[in-house]
Write a protein that holds these residues in place. Sequence first.
Motif, mmCIF file in Angstrom:
data_model
loop_
_atom_site.group_PDB
_atom_site.id
_atom_site.type_symbol
_atom_site.label_atom_id
_atom_site.label_comp_id
_atom_site.label_asym_id
_atom_site.label_seq_id
_atom_site.Cartn_x
_atom_site.Cartn_y
_atom_site.Cartn_z
ATOM 1 N N TYR A 236 0.852 -1.195 0.000
ATOM 2 C CA TYR A 236 0.000 0.000 0.000
ATOM 3 C C TYR A 236 0.886 1.242 0.000
ATOM 4 C CZ TYR A 236 -3.540 -3.343 1.704
ATOM 5 O OH TYR A 236 -4.386 -4.408 1.845
ATOM 6 N N GLU A 237 0.436 2.288 -0.676
ATOM 7 C CA GLU A 237 1.211 3.531 -0.691
ATOM 8 C C GLU A 237 0.562 4.635 0.115
ATOM 9 O OE1 GLU A 237 2.209 4.666 -4.651
ATOM 10 O OE2 GLU A 237 3.279 2.762 -4.983
ATOM 11 N N ASN A 238 -0.743 4.536 0.327
ATOM 12 C CA ASN A 238 -1.461 5.640 0.977
ATOM 13 C C ASN A 238 -2.038 5.267 2.334
ATOM 14 O OD1 ASN A 238 -1.649 7.710 -1.380
ATOM 15 N ND2 ASN A 238 -2.145 5.724 -2.265
ATOM 16 N N ASN B 225 -2.261 7.401 5.392
ATOM 17 C CA ASN B 225 -0.854 7.812 5.375
ATOM 18 C C ASN B 225 -0.484 8.604 4.114
ATOM 19 O OD1 ASN B 225 1.825 7.886 6.271
ATOM 20 N ND2 ASN B 225 2.343 6.016 5.138
ATOM 21 N N ARG B 226 -1.079 9.805 4.019
ATOM 22 C CA ARG B 226 -0.659 10.758 2.964
ATOM 23 C C ARG B 226 -0.295 12.055 3.677
ATOM 24 N NH1 ARG B 226 -4.391 12.662 -1.394
ATOM 25 N NH2 ARG B 226 -2.461 13.152 -2.500
ATOM 26 N N ASN C 41 -3.617 13.643 4.711
ATOM 27 C CA ASN C 41 -4.445 12.447 4.473
ATOM 28 C C ASN C 41 -5.684 12.728 3.626
ATOM 29 O OD1 ASN C 41 -2.677 10.843 5.901
ATOM 30 N ND2 ASN C 41 -3.779 11.073 7.833
ATOM 31 N N GLU D 111 -6.808 6.638 -5.135
ATOM 32 C CA GLU D 111 -5.916 5.498 -4.794
ATOM 33 C C GLU D 111 -6.059 5.115 -3.322
ATOM 34 O OE1 GLU D 111 -2.821 7.899 -6.367
ATOM 35 O OE2 GLU D 111 -4.450 7.820 -7.825
ATOM 36 N N LEU D 112 -6.127 6.127 -2.473
ATOM 37 C CA LEU D 112 -6.252 5.825 -1.036
ATOM 38 C C LEU D 112 -7.549 5.043 -0.768
ATOM 39 C CD1 LEU D 112 -5.531 8.127 1.997
ATOM 40 C CD2 LEU D 112 -7.613 6.757 1.902
ATOM 41 N N ASP E 27 -9.751 14.742 -1.835
ATOM 42 C CA ASP E 27 -8.604 15.448 -2.403
ATOM 43 C C ASP E 27 -9.097 16.523 -3.369
ATOM 44 O OD1 ASP E 27 -6.396 16.236 -4.035
ATOM 45 O OD2 ASP E 27 -5.307 14.512 -3.240
#
Length: 257
Positions: free
Chosen positions: A3-5, A20-21, A26, A31-32, A66
Amino acid sequence: MGYENIRVEKRGRVALVTLNRPKALNALNSELIAELNAALALFDSDDKIGCVVLTGSEKAFAAGADIKEMSSLSFVEAYKTDFITSWDQVSRFRKPIVAAVAGYALGGGCELAMMCDFILAAENAKFGQPEITLGVMPGAGGTQRLTRFVGKSKAMEMCLTGRMMDAAEAERSGLVSRVVPLDELLEEAMRVAEKIADFSLPIAMMTKESVNRAYETTLAEGVRFERRVFHSMFATDDQTEGMNAFVEKRAPQFKNS
Ligand code: CAA
């Protein structure tokens, strides 16, 4: 899955998901949300997981959808992709899920927290639906769920002015179940989640389903639903075990069956 976000951690029977942005407080981008939905789908099918905790950072649970991602969206794109609808998966997650909120929970962040089963807030938490300041209104359930949590007057004021509510006001008005010091938030959320996960999972799931019915139906229908589900619990091994354990003055050993 990488996971990236979000960050995902299993601690015993509890899964901890951390948004986790940090660079965007956040903010919730597609994508999150996709990663969050994928993680929840895995927890749903993982028999070892009995409860999930969803949290953010000390500064922000999530500062909303976002804005940079959605600012150029056209009506047709929003409609064709059914923008935001995939977020609802959190509210359809069948196992218990607790939001541990510190810092900003604004717009979609507040809405995401409200999709969880209850909210534990740190003393620095701030809740708000500031969408009106951006020329829109809440789009992930805020006008509906906030109104059910805090009543029409406060929800209307929050949505029409965009003002933020601090943790004390959020507790007074029923938006959060409890407020705890910031440095105890995660520990307390994990403690509560572990307690829930130690009970019978099917019973906890049916309890969640029954409480949620209160938002969706009349009192008479809701009570009838509750009664039927309550009756069905007598078909479970965990009911037998729970009641026998009480009579035998010992701790129950639930088997989730
Ligand atoms: N979307 C995208 N980026 C965001 C964001 C968001 N919702 N919120 C914050 N960020 C970004 C900022 O742009 C900034 O990035 P850069 O450093 O690249 O400029 C970074 O996060 C840090 O933010 P700030 O510098 O603004 O931090 P601050 O401490 O001064 O202010 C804040 C904090 C009051 C939360 C402020 O960031 C803010 O007002 N954010 C927007 C809140 C908002 O309007 N949310 C509603 C979004 S709409 C929505 O959610 C629709 C829906 O119903 C689904």
